[in-house]
Scaffold this active site. Structure first.
Site, PDB file in Angstrom:
ATOM      1  N   ARG A  12      33.090   3.909  48.877  1.00 29.53           N
ATOM      2  CA  ARG A  12      32.500   4.193  47.571  1.00 29.53           C
ATOM      3  C   ARG A  12      31.806   5.556  47.588  1.00 29.53           C
ATOM      4  O   ARG A  12      31.197   5.944  48.598  1.00 29.53           O
ATOM      5  CB  ARG A  12      31.470   3.097  47.258  1.00 29.53           C
ATOM      6  CG  ARG A  12      30.869   3.138  45.868  1.00 29.53           C
ATOM      7  CD  ARG A  12      31.868   2.781  44.816  1.00 29.53           C
ATOM      8  NE  ARG A  12      31.221   2.376  43.563  1.00 29.53           N
ATOM      9  CZ  ARG A  12      31.909   2.264  42.424  1.00 29.53           C
ATOM     10  NH1 ARG A  12      33.217   2.511  42.375  1.00 29.53           N
ATOM     11  NH2 ARG A  12      31.300   1.875  41.329  1.00 29.53           N
ATOM     12  N   GLY A  57      40.628  -2.002  35.608  1.00 28.38           N
ATOM     13  CA  GLY A  57      40.253  -2.590  34.317  1.00 28.38           C
ATOM     14  C   GLY A  57      38.776  -2.616  34.024  1.00 28.38           C
ATOM     15  O   GLY A  57      38.339  -3.415  33.206  1.00 28.38           O
ATOM     16  N   GLY A  58      37.968  -1.779  34.690  1.00 34.64           N
ATOM     17  CA  GLY A  58      36.535  -1.788  34.411  1.00 34.64           C
ATOM     18  C   GLY A  58      35.942  -3.129  34.815  1.00 34.64           C
ATOM     19  O   GLY A  58      36.414  -3.791  35.737  1.00 34.64           O
ATOM     20  N   THR A  83      41.378   3.795  37.595  1.00 32.74           N
ATOM     21  CA  THR A  83      41.456   2.882  38.753  1.00 32.74           C
ATOM     22  C   THR A  83      42.876   2.383  38.958  1.00 32.74           C
ATOM     23  O   THR A  83      43.674   2.346  38.031  1.00 32.74           O
ATOM     24  CB  THR A  83      40.489   1.675  38.607  1.00 32.74           C
ATOM     25  OG1 THR A  83      39.150   2.152  38.429  1.00 32.74           O
ATOM     26  CG2 THR A  83      40.499   0.742  39.791  1.00 32.74           C
TER      27      THR A  83
HETATM   28  N1  GLY Z   1      34.601   2.537  38.420  1.00 30.75           N
HETATM   29  C1  GLY Z   1      35.219   1.292  38.436  1.00 30.75           C
HETATM   30  C2  GLY Z   1      34.544   0.321  39.304  1.00 30.75           C
HETATM   31  O1  GLY Z   1      34.102   0.715  40.353  1.00 30.75           O
HETATM   32  O2  GLY Z   1      34.436  -0.830  38.981  1.00 30.75           O
END
Ligand code: GLY
EC number: 2.3.2.2
Length: 597
Positions: free
Chosen positions: A130, A504-505, A419
């Site tokens: 991340r 998908g957020g 994503t």
């Molecule tokens: N930016 C998408 C996520 O990390 O859930």
């Protein structure tokens, strides 16, 4: 199984949330839109994979399988697996091609989470790649002079939102630990496609068209995506020699060639000098970046252990909570067509999202009840809330067991991601499930050295406190923003049986949970489980997938008290079932396929 899908333009809509679970409007705006049309098949094998996908049939193989969002990337991974490469090797090849042919979704300027089943040790582990907040960032980074949250795209577009990329370090670490192929060989396909050109897909062209104004703000980005002022078109051959050169540097120097030297300097300069919205990412942030190995989070569901990525992702915990809350209810007997199944799933999701908004964040920075959130006794108690007949009038976070004192306010994070998800099984029995992102489509819109930079910092809450109480997912220097990414490996009797994940957020969580339910409870094959029409609930409103049989549930769910909204829902699920054979599936809403031999 009856499934109706029509490719269409995103019906963007704002949703009013339930009162006790905080969300920002942008959390409810669909991320990338659906794919209009499909990628031209470049070989009969790829054409067969698309045909299987559309027929609701998995691709079947004996030895290895790769499923991802673009056929050129899948082909690159397949070429590695065919000559004896491991799943980690193949993932590197897939990712570097995705960064070229699906640049809006993921790339070396972003971050990723990887779940790995190691066939030799029979162990699961996870790698956290991340992005991190720059050391000079403050909790008020996304607030105006009055302390009010910035508008989402005012925060996203430019340097302010860029976190230290994690994907190159993740690729290097995965290869170092589990690779078999020579590292430079994994960049060959990406370099060739970048330098000789690739065919622009309908999805990429469509997203460029819709994002023209933002892409136009920065010369390097505009020159690439909007040559001569016109957006690239589907079918165009697009070359990216700068990306080819970056890949050559990575191939020759490893991740060090990214985190130090000219590429790192260019990233920092691009962020700090972004016109109108500069950021604070520095060379020190780049040099300090580290991948973190973390324990997988597992929750028992039916005969399975559903395992995935713990904090800073909320993915495995929230998917696990949904499934854990549903465990006492016989969804198999109720069936997929029964509104009662969807009442249970919808309210289980709302309860899980209430806990997510209150408790989940980077637990290196804030104490989190990670075990307490998926403790069977806690889930059993909370699942009793689902015993009624109607939608819960309101939901609130529960009281999971903390092993320390803690008091958080509900989160206000925005998630409008791009994503992509990659699932791979290699010939040695290793299984990889990796979700990878630059956050919003085209990330920060800043481009350097042929790749886009993420806007992952906008996954933090823009507010740091609510009524004086701190929010767990507030921005802090060095911290990782909470994610919804849910790369998952489902285990049975200690062996992997399914690798799955999706973009998908924050809807990722619902997409993955319901696909697992379709596969585990309703007996769908892996392709059917991915193609199944979506019904997703996060904060109270039930989103039903436009143009599908999901809309047939609208009246019943409304009568139960749910606020129902019909909309485009753009998952990108890629999954592989592992049994006597491998069975792969790809989401028909995007451009991906599964290939295996
Ligand atoms: N930016 C998408 C996520 O990390 O859930």
């Amino acid at each position: 199984m009856k499934r109706i899908w029509q490719f269409g333009i995103l019906a963007s809509a704002f949703v009013v949330g339930a009162p006790l679970v905080a969300q920002q409007t942008a959390d409810s705006v669909a991320p990338e839109s659906a794919t209009e049309g499909s990628v031209q098949a470049v070989s009969s094998v790829i054409a067969d994979a698309y045909a299987a996908r559309e027929a609701g049939q998995p691709v079947v193989s004996d030895n290895w399988m790769v499923a991802a969002a673009n056929p050129l990337a899948v082909q690159a991974g397949a070429d590695v697996l065919r000559v004896g490469g491991s799943a980690a090797d193949a993932m590197v090849a897939v990712q570097v091609v995705l960064g070229l042919v699906e640049p809006q979704s993921s790339g070396i300027g972003g971050g990723a989470f990887l779940v790995w089943y190691d066939a030799a040790s029979k162990k699961l582990t996870t790698l956290d790649g991340r992005e991190t907040a720059p050391l000079d960032a403050t909790p008020t980074l996304f607030q105006d002079a009055e302390g009010q949250p910035l508008k989402f795209f005012d925060a996203v577009v430019g340097g302010r939102s860029v976190g230290t990329p994690g994907t190159p370090a993740l690729l290097a670490q995965a290869h170092r630990r589990w690779g078999r192929a020579p590292w430079p060989s994994l960049f060959t396909a990406g370099m060739q496609l970048a330098e000789e050109g690739f065919t622009v897909s309908p999805r990429l062209a469509g997203l460029v068209e819709r994002d023209t104004d933002r892409l136009n703000r920065f010369p390097a980005t505009a020159e690439y995506f909007l040559p001569n002022g016109q957006g690239v078109q589907a079918g165009d051959t697009l070359k990216n020699p700068a990306y080819g050169q970056t890949l050559r540097t990575l191939a020759e120097q490893g991740a060090d060639g990214f985190y130090a030297g000219p590429i790192a300097a260019d990233i920092v300069r691009t962020v700090q000098s972004a016109p109108g919205n500069p950021g604070v990412l520095s060379a020190v942030d780049m040099s300090l970046y580290q991948v973190k190995e973390r324990d997988a989070v597992c929750v028992t569901y039916r005969a399975h252990d559903v395992c995935g990525m713990g904090p800073p992702s909320s993915g495995a915990l929230t998917v696990g909570q949904i499934l854990g809350l549903l465990e006492p209810y016989d969804l198999a007997a109720l069936g997929a067509e029964n509104p009662e199944s969807w009442r249970l799933i919808g309210d289980a999701s709302r309860l899980a999202f209430a806990d997510r908004g209150r408790f989940m964040a980077d637990n290196d920075y804030v104490p989190m009840p990670t075990k307490g959130l998926v403790d069977p006794a806690y889930l059993t108690t909370r699942s009793k809330l689902l015993a009624g007949d109607d939608a819960l009038p309101e939901v609130a976070p529960g009281n999971p067991t903390f092993d320390h004192a803690s008091n958080w306010a509900d989160d206000e994070a925005i998630e409008l991601p791009s994503t992509s998800h990659i699932s791979i099984v290699d010939a040695y029995g290793n299984v990889l499930s990796m979700t990878t992102t630059i956050e919003n489509a085209f990330g920060s819109r800043l481009m350097t050295n042929g790749f886009l930079l993420n806007n992952e910092l906008t996954d933090f809450s823009f507010r740091s406190h609510r009524d004086g109480v701190p929010i767990a997912n507030r921005l802090e220097p060095g911290k990782r923003p909470r994610s919804s990414m849910a790369p998952t490996i489902v285990m049975q009797d200690g062996a992997p049986v399914l690798a799955i994940g999706s973009p998908g957020g924050s809807r990722i969580i619902g997409y993955v949970a319901t696909a697992i339910i379709g596969w585990a409870d309703w007996g769908l094959n892996v392709q059917e489980a991915l193609s199944m029409p979506h019904l997703v609930n996060r904060f109270g409103t039930y989103d039903l997938e436009d143009g599908t049989t999901a809309t047939a549930q609208a009246d019943a769910l409304s009568a139960m008290g749910f606020e129902v909204q019909i909309r485009s829902l753009n998952s990108g699920l890629h999954a592989i079932e592992i049994g006597e054979t491998l069975k792969g599936g790809a989401d028909p809403r995007r451009e991906g396929i599964a290939l295996g031999e």
